[in-house]
Write an enzyme that holds these catalytic residues in place. Sequence first.
Site, PDB file in Angstrom:
ATOM      1  CB  SER A  83      -2.433   2.609  -3.957  1.00 22.33           C
ATOM      2  OG  SER A  83      -1.189   2.424  -3.202  1.00 22.33           O
ATOM      3  CB  SER A  85      -1.006   0.098   1.335  1.00 21.18           C
ATOM      4  OG  SER A  85      -1.960   0.858   1.234  1.00 21.18           O
ATOM      5  CG  ASP A  86       2.941   4.980  -1.430  1.00 22.88           C
ATOM      6  OD1 ASP A  86       3.820   4.912  -0.667  1.00 22.88           O
ATOM      7  OD2 ASP A  86       2.562   6.075  -1.724  1.00 22.88           O
ATOM      8  CB  THR A  87      -1.012   7.009   2.086  1.00 22.65           C
ATOM      9  OG1 THR A  87      -1.684   5.878   2.383  1.00 22.65           O
ATOM     10  CG2 THR A  87      -1.950   8.007   2.375  1.00 22.65           C
TER      11      THR A  87
END
Length: 206
Positions: free
Chosen positions: A121, A84-86
């Site tokens: 994501s 995941s990434d933010t």
Amino acid sequence: MEPAESPFRIILGSSSIARRKILAEMGYEFALMSADIDEKSIRTEKPEELVMALAKAKADAIVSKLQTSDDQKKDVIPSILIASDTVVVYDGTIREKPSSEEEARQFIKDYSGKHAATLSSVFVTNLKTGFTKVDCDKAEIYFHDIPDDVVEKLIEEGLVLRVAGALIIEHPLVAPYVKNLIGTSDSVMGLPKALTEKLLKEAVNS
């Protein structure tokens, strides 16, 4: 009632405490791995594309690590990897983790009386079938005015230095100044539950 024994093993490809907490809240048991990629080497102008590209890069790095270890070969249980990434988007600009206390201070002061958005994501990989899928979720946060002394306390404590855009809405010092949230707090924290659940089901059934 105790949750049934899962027929697959989950690996969370993140060192984020918030993501660990969210996945545990969803009732899953999981192993942890971190990707250790150079995030600054991946650039794109659209925040949606950036968070999905970064999550894919993290997943690719972890898959490479697993392929060089013997542990994966011994596993009878199929494994699902979640990466995941933010990022935070403020005034049309993408914000990642602040590079200094001064930048973190400026970030938080900018949010005072204004609004920002987060894009998180989720990239899932079924390590047995090779199935992958990525998607992202958006949330918008509107703030009341944030007093300078609150900003200074946040900088002194230091947690804001380790998160995208120096933005932590669930923090006891910040929560009173959140005027409105369009979306979910878990999405802001970096792992949108509904999207993660949906992609996990697709990966398990692939």
